[in-house]
Scaffold this motif. Structure first.
Motif, PDB file in Angstrom:
ATOM      1  N   ARG A 180      74.929  39.054  70.943  1.00 28.75           N
ATOM      2  CA  ARG A 180      73.743  39.132  70.099  1.00 28.75           C
ATOM      3  C   ARG A 180      72.860  40.277  70.544  1.00 28.75           C
ATOM      4  NH1 ARG A 180      71.654  34.252  73.136  1.00 28.75           N
ATOM      5  NH2 ARG A 180      69.602  34.790  73.970  1.00 28.75           N
ATOM      6  N   THR A 181      72.002  40.717  69.622  1.00 30.63           N
ATOM      7  CA  THR A 181      71.146  41.864  69.887  1.00 30.63           C
ATOM      8  C   THR A 181      69.816  41.437  70.478  1.00 30.63           C
ATOM      9  OG1 THR A 181      72.156  43.107  68.067  1.00 30.63           O
ATOM     10  CG2 THR A 181      70.008  43.861  68.837  1.00 30.63           C
ATOM     11  N   LEU A 182      69.117  40.510  69.822  1.00 32.41           N
ATOM     12  CA  LEU A 182      67.816  40.077  70.287  1.00 32.41           C
ATOM     13  C   LEU A 182      67.954  39.275  71.583  1.00 32.41           C
ATOM     14  CD1 LEU A 182      66.099  39.087  66.926  1.00 32.41           C
ATOM     15  CD2 LEU A 182      65.903  41.227  68.203  1.00 32.41           C
ATOM     16  N   THR A 183      66.907  39.308  72.406  1.00 31.03           N
ATOM     17  CA  THR A 183      66.981  38.751  73.753  1.00 31.03           C
ATOM     18  C   THR A 183      66.101  37.528  73.968  1.00 31.03           C
ATOM     19  OG1 THR A 183      65.167  40.134  74.588  1.00 31.03           O
ATOM     20  CG2 THR A 183      67.408  41.077  74.649  1.00 31.03           C
ATOM     21  N   PRO A 206      63.082  45.009  60.854  1.00 30.47           N
ATOM     22  CA  PRO A 206      64.472  44.868  60.416  1.00 30.47           C
ATOM     23  C   PRO A 206      65.075  43.497  60.660  1.00 30.47           C
ATOM     24  CG  PRO A 206      64.385  46.045  62.492  1.00 30.47           C
ATOM     25  CD  PRO A 206      62.959  45.817  62.078  1.00 30.47           C
ATOM     26  N   ALA A 207      64.391  42.623  61.403  1.00 32.38           N
ATOM     27  CA  ALA A 207      64.927  41.290  61.692  1.00 32.38           C
ATOM     28  C   ALA A 207      63.820  40.265  61.456  1.00 32.38           C
ATOM     29  CB  ALA A 207      65.431  41.207  63.133  1.00 32.38           C
ATOM     30  N   ALA A 208      64.149  39.227  60.699  1.00 31.74           N
ATOM     31  CA  ALA A 208      63.149  38.214  60.370  1.00 31.74           C
ATOM     32  C   ALA A 208      62.584  37.546  61.618  1.00 31.74           C
ATOM     33  CB  ALA A 208      63.762  37.164  59.440  1.00 31.74           C
ATOM     34  N   GLU A 209      63.406  37.436  62.677  1.00 31.72           N
ATOM     35  CA  GLU A 209      62.956  36.772  63.891  1.00 31.72           C
ATOM     36  C   GLU A 209      61.804  37.505  64.567  1.00 31.72           C
ATOM     37  OE1 GLU A 209      67.535  36.358  63.892  1.00 31.72           O
ATOM     38  OE2 GLU A 209      65.990  37.681  63.077  1.00 31.72           O
ATOM     39  N   LEU A 210      61.620  38.785  64.251  1.00 34.32           N
ATOM     40  CA  LEU A 210      60.563  39.561  64.880  1.00 34.32           C
ATOM     41  C   LEU A 210      59.204  39.356  64.207  1.00 34.32           C
ATOM     42  CD1 LEU A 210      62.411  42.985  65.380  1.00 34.32           C
ATOM     43  CD2 LEU A 210      62.102  41.151  67.060  1.00 34.32           C
ATOM     44  N   ARG A 211      59.200  38.829  62.989  1.00 32.10           N
ATOM     45  CA  ARG A 211      57.953  38.798  62.212  1.00 32.10           C
ATOM     46  C   ARG A 211      56.923  37.845  62.782  1.00 32.10           C
ATOM     47  NH1 ARG A 211      61.531  38.584  56.715  1.00 32.10           N
ATOM     48  NH2 ARG A 211      62.358  40.715  56.923  1.00 32.10           N
ATOM     49  N   ARG A 212      57.368  36.833  63.495  1.00 32.07           N
ATOM     50  CA  ARG A 212      56.416  35.860  64.023  1.00 32.07           C
ATOM     51  C   ARG A 212      55.476  36.471  65.048  1.00 32.07           C
ATOM     52  NH1 ARG A 212      58.561  33.182  68.838  1.00 32.07           N
ATOM     53  NH2 ARG A 212      60.655  33.923  69.349  1.00 32.07           N
ATOM     54  N   TYR A 213      55.888  37.562  65.695  1.00 32.55           N
ATOM     55  CA  TYR A 213      55.020  38.189  66.684  1.00 32.55           C
ATOM     56  C   TYR A 213      53.818  38.887  66.047  1.00 32.55           C
ATOM     57  CZ  TYR A 213      59.157  37.501  69.582  1.00 32.55           C
ATOM     58  OH  TYR A 213      60.223  36.948  70.241  1.00 32.55           O
ATOM     59  N   TYR A 217      60.255  39.616  75.994  1.00 34.54           N
ATOM     60  CA  TYR A 217      59.257  40.561  75.503  1.00 34.54           C
ATOM     61  C   TYR A 217      59.885  41.864  75.013  1.00 34.54           C
ATOM     62  CZ  TYR A 217      59.622  43.291  79.822  1.00 34.54           C
ATOM     63  OH  TYR A 217      60.083  44.069  80.853  1.00 34.54           O
ATOM     64  N   PHE A 218      61.136  42.140  75.373  1.00 35.19           N
ATOM     65  CA  PHE A 218      61.797  43.321  74.822  1.00 35.19           C
ATOM     66  C   PHE A 218      61.834  43.254  73.298  1.00 35.19           C
ATOM     67  CE2 PHE A 218      63.969  43.247  79.085  1.00 35.19           C
ATOM     68  CZ  PHE A 218      63.387  44.403  79.561  1.00 35.19           C
ATOM     69  N   ASP A 219      61.943  42.044  72.755  1.00 41.52           N
ATOM     70  CA  ASP A 219      61.945  41.897  71.298  1.00 41.52           C
ATOM     71  C   ASP A 219      60.605  42.318  70.707  1.00 41.52           C
ATOM     72  OD1 ASP A 219      64.414  40.823  71.826  1.00 41.52           O
ATOM     73  OD2 ASP A 219      63.949  38.805  71.123  1.00 41.52           O
ATOM     74  N   VAL A 220      59.503  42.046  71.421  1.00 44.87           N
ATOM     75  CA  VAL A 220      58.190  42.480  70.945  1.00 44.87           C
ATOM     76  C   VAL A 220      58.101  44.002  70.984  1.00 44.87           C
ATOM     77  CG1 VAL A 220      55.703  42.181  71.198  1.00 44.87           C
ATOM     78  CG2 VAL A 220      57.244  40.324  71.843  1.00 44.87           C
ATOM     79  N   PHE A 221      58.613  44.605  72.049  1.00 43.54           N
ATOM     80  CA  PHE A 221      58.660  46.066  72.104  1.00 43.54           C
ATOM     81  C   PHE A 221      59.372  46.643  70.878  1.00 43.54           C
ATOM     82  CE2 PHE A 221      58.344  46.994  76.988  1.00 43.54           C
ATOM     83  CZ  PHE A 221      56.979  46.772  76.927  1.00 43.54           C
ATOM     84  N   ALA A 222      60.376  45.944  70.394  1.00 41.96           N
ATOM     85  CA  ALA A 222      61.167  46.445  69.263  1.00 41.96           C
ATOM     86  C   ALA A 222      60.423  46.375  67.941  1.00 41.96           C
ATOM     87  CB  ALA A 222      62.479  45.670  69.162  1.00 41.96           C
ATOM     88  N   THR A 223      59.202  45.821  67.939  1.00 38.02           N
ATOM     89  CA  THR A 223      58.409  45.814  66.706  1.00 38.02           C
ATOM     90  C   THR A 223      57.543  47.058  66.578  1.00 38.02           C
ATOM     91  OG1 THR A 223      56.477  44.656  67.665  1.00 38.02           O
ATOM     92  CG2 THR A 223      58.299  43.285  66.811  1.00 38.02           C
ATOM     93  N   LEU A 224      57.547  47.940  67.569  1.00 40.82           N
ATOM     94  CA  LEU A 224      56.667  49.108  67.538  1.00 40.82           C
ATOM     95  C   LEU A 224      57.051  50.173  66.508  1.00 40.82           C
ATOM     96  CD1 LEU A 224      54.247  50.630  68.766  1.00 40.82           C
ATOM     97  CD2 LEU A 224      55.823  51.616  70.440  1.00 40.82           C
TER      98      LEU A 224
END
Length: 396
Positions: A174-177, A378-385, A180-187
């Protein structure tokens, strides 16, 4: 790079130069001290691992890795049933227990409170791939088997320093971890019009870079260049050998650039569109980040409209130096940033609601358009942040 730790039993306080100092040690030069059998009384106790956003994992006498969360790492005393306990920075985001839908908890109990219910990883599922000493780092690479019944199943971890800070993570399938790296990926969607390069200060084995390159592929908008700085060349050697960095560099030739040197000297012609700051040493945000002059310097490296996203640590941090209290260092870091960015500063607390633990990231720049930001991810899982960001005054 950010940070959990694996403490060798019976080791002494680390008085070495912080991790940003260069090292010339090669992968083939393991430190004999790491392989020496420990016969001290502490060796009859256990080892504690703290991962940034996963919580604390312990090797118990039953030979299993256990995940738990410590209410306040500064006041933990070794359980007489356990080994010597050492902890360090445990950054932002936790893996939610199966029994809750809270997005970012760390809700498991301490070992004293709920030791029998902790989910463990039997040692047969954990494999050490590398263990050696560079000039300023004790470096270990661990694999967690896909057969393990644990959120880390199928992961590879980079542990640094004598205490064993976990600085990078990657998963096989899987890509997402869920860190907090996932939060970085929202920048990237917040980059100024026309985009531009992103700097990663504290590259580690490239977890943040890998996420961004995967989520924002060539031809997509945005598809930023990544410029990563890491002080220890041995860390980059490990990243290339064990974390696929060489392949990533070949696949993204022209988009990924890795430098060995002081991250605070990072710059490119025309400035960065974004900067990700993940700089820790000795279990604490580096002291330079509590100085407004550092933030003025970093802001000068941004192009017009550029932003920074910063790992600020928090109460979850246990520094090697007890004077580097995690909560105070977090507050001083945000205070220094506030003097430079004023009302263009937002924070996100990825700790568990209602618990003593907290861990923080900061974002600079004007308040973003929340709806547009969510649509661009690009990923719905990131939107909650996106909805979790707030001015620092709202978090007091």
């Amino acid at each position: 790079m950010g940070h959990g730790r694996l403490q060798e039993s019976g080791s002494s306080s680390d008085t070495r130069t912080p991790n940003r100092e260069a090292s010339s040690c090669s992968l083939s030069s393991p430190d004999s001290a790491l392989n020496k059998t420990n016969t001290s009384p502490a060796a009859t106790m256990n080892t504690l691992v703290v991962w940034p956003g996963i919580g604390a994992m312990m090797v118990h006498k039953s030979n299993s890795w256990r995940q738990t969360t410590l209410p306040s790492l500064r006041f933990v005393r070794p359980n007489p049933r356990l080994l010597a306990i050492r902890t360090k920075q445990r950054g932002p985001l936790g893996f939610p227990p199966r029994s809750t839908t809270t997005p970012n908890p760390n809700l498991t109990e301490t070992p004293e409170e709920n030791e029998e219910e902790d989910e463990g990883i039997p040692m047969e599922y954990v494999k050490i791939l590398a263990k050696f000493k560079s000039r300023h780092n004790y470096i270990r690479v661990l694999d967690v088997s896909r057969r393990a019944d644990h959120p880390l199943a199928g992961s590879r971890l980079l542990l640094l320093d004598r205490p064993g800070n976990i600085h990078s993570i990657s998963f096989l399938l899987r890509t997402l971890t869920s860190t907090y790296f996932d939060v970085f990926a929202t920048l990237p969607p917040l980059l100024p019009p026309g985009g531009g390069p992103i700097a990663i200060l504290g590259f580690g084995a490239g977890s943040a870079a890998r996420l961004i390159l995967s989520l924002y592929p060539d031809g997509a908008a945005p598809a930023p260049e990544i410029h990563g700085w890491e002080f220890d060349p041995s860390v980059i050697a490990v990243a290339r050998q064990f974390f696929g960095l060489s392949k990533l560099e070949r696949q993204h030739r022209g988009r990924l650039f890795v430098y060995v040197g002081d991250a605070l000297d990072a710059e490119v012609e025309g400035g960065f569109a974004g900067i990700l700051v993940d700089l820790f040493a000795g279990g604490s945000v580096i002291p330079e980040l509590q100085d407004p002059k550092t933030w003025e310097k970093l802001r000068s490296r941004l192009k017009t409209g550029g932003r920074m996203m910063v790992n600020c640590g928090g109460r979850c941090v246990e520094a090697e130096d007890p004077r580097r209290d995690g909560d105070l260092v977090r507050a001083e870091t945000l205070r220094a940033m506030g003097k430079v960015f004023a009302d263009e500063l937002f924070v996100i607390n990825l700790g568990a609601a209602g618990r003593k633990e907290d861990s923080w990231l900061a974002l600079t720049g004007p308040a973003p358009d929340v709806d547009a930001w969510k649509r661009a991810l690009p990923a719905a899982e990131l939107r909650r942040y996106v909805d979790m960001w707030t001015p620092p005054s709202n978090m007091d």
